[in-house]
Structure formats: structure tokens, C-alpha cells
Design a protein around this motif. Sequence first.
Motif, short mmCIF file in Angstrom:
data_model
loop_
_atom_site.label_atom_id
_atom_site.label_comp_id
_atom_site.label_asym_id
_atom_site.label_seq_id
_atom_site.Cartn_x
_atom_site.Cartn_y
_atom_site.Cartn_z
N LYS A 37 0.83 -1.21 0.00
CA LYS A 37 0.00 0.00 0.00
C LYS A 37 0.87 1.26 0.00
O LYS A 37 0.66 2.16 -0.83
CB LYS A 37 -0.93 0.00 1.22
CG LYS A 37 -1.83 1.21 1.29
CD LYS A 37 -2.86 1.09 2.41
CE LYS A 37 -2.21 1.17 3.75
NZ LYS A 37 -3.18 1.23 4.86
N VAL B 206 -5.67 8.47 -2.33
CA VAL B 206 -6.68 8.63 -1.27
C VAL B 206 -7.39 7.30 -1.02
O VAL B 206 -7.57 6.88 0.13
CB VAL B 206 -7.69 9.73 -1.65
CG1 VAL B 206 -8.84 9.78 -0.67
CG2 VAL B 206 -6.99 11.08 -1.73
N VAL B 207 -7.78 6.62 -2.08
CA VAL B 207 -8.57 5.39 -1.95
C VAL B 207 -7.74 4.25 -1.34
O VAL B 207 -8.27 3.41 -0.61
CB VAL B 207 -9.20 4.98 -3.30
CG1 VAL B 207 -9.94 3.66 -3.19
CG2 VAL B 207 -10.16 6.07 -3.77
N PHE C 202 -5.80 4.53 1.08
CA PHE C 202 -5.90 4.71 2.53
C PHE C 202 -7.31 4.48 3.04
O PHE C 202 -7.49 3.92 4.12
CB PHE C 202 -5.43 6.11 2.94
CG PHE C 202 -3.94 6.24 3.00
CD1 PHE C 202 -3.18 5.50 3.89
CD2 PHE C 202 -3.29 7.13 2.17
CE1 PHE C 202 -1.80 5.61 3.93
CE2 PHE C 202 -1.90 7.26 2.21
CZ PHE C 202 -1.17 6.51 3.10
N THR C 203 -8.31 4.90 2.29
CA THR C 203 -9.68 4.85 2.80
C THR C 203 -10.40 3.54 2.51
O THR C 203 -11.23 3.10 3.30
CB THR C 203 -10.51 6.02 2.24
OG1 THR C 203 -10.51 5.95 0.81
CG2 THR C 203 -9.94 7.36 2.69
N ALA C 204 -10.12 2.93 1.38
CA ALA C 204 -10.72 1.65 0.99
C ALA C 204 -9.66 0.85 0.23
O ALA C 204 -9.67 0.80 -1.00
CB ALA C 204 -11.96 1.89 0.12
#
Length: 172
Positions: free
Chosen positions: A9, A61-62, A64-66
Motif C-alpha cells: 500500500k 486517497v482510496v 488509505f480509505t478503501a
Amino acid sequence: MDVLFDFSKLSLVSLFCVSAVMKARDLNPLVAHLTLTLPLGGRAARTLAMSTVAAEAAVVVVLFTAPRLGFAASLVLLTGFTVHLARVLASGTATSCACAGSSDSQVSAIHLIRNAILLAVAAAGLVMAPHSHSGPVVMNLIIAAPAALFGVGMLRLDEMSRFLSPQYTRSS
């Protein structure tokens, strides 16, 4: 498993973040690349270049969030980039890939190898996503530096391979 998940990630986050920032700072090399390699006019090439920057930023961003969706989006972007670069390489068009803004390096097999490695990292993250969670903050801080180095190093693999090649000479 969590360490590899976090490494995957953070590697992709650093790669896409640096790539998006470098392209956003000067969109002209990417617009020139797209105009040369695709049947697009200047306005369409600029729109596609801006969309590319936006997509890379969204993936950051995604991830980290999903994370599962972020890894899937990474696979889609990297597949698209790889297919495009393979097409450019097969056509014999001499151009910079503009992967991270301005570069003197021409599209080469190194770009395809790099993208294959990144596709494997994204696929590994996607496979691990349902079974892994980000580890403690301390573990993420320990993993962050090597992951960022890997991500940015992969982005600049073409320049590093040229620098490390026997043909490299410094001009005095």
C-alpha cells in the motif's frame, strides 16, 4: 502478512503521489507524449493528461480509505499504462514516457518490466486486502521509508538503469 500489505500500500501511495505531483507541476511533457502517441488533438490530450493526474491522486486517497478498491484501481491504471507503453514501444515511436513529468529517457522495455513488478505489487495487495489490516502506527512508520524508496525508485527505474549501465559516462 500485514507487513507485506502495508508495504504494498505505501509503495503504491508513494509512487502515485510523486507521479501525480510531478505531472501536475508541468503537464506539458505528458500532453506532448499523448499528442505524439495517440490520435488526439491538443485539447483532448490536455484533458486526458489532467484526468491521469486526477486518477493517480484519487488512487492515493482510496488506498488509505478503501484499500481493496485502491488496489483494484491501481491494477486498472497500471494495466492501462502498460498497454499504452507496450503499444508505443511496438510502434517504434521515440518519445519519453512522461511517467513522472519531464524525462530524457525514451520508452523502453524497462518501463514494461517496471510496470509488471508494480502490477504484481498491486495484485498482492488486492489478494491480501480482505485478510489484512494496517498494523500499528509504529510499524507503518518503520515500513514507510523503505516502501517510499521502493515506490519512487520504481517510478525512476528508467533513469537508474541508464545511470548504472556500462555505457553511462559523465560529461566533464
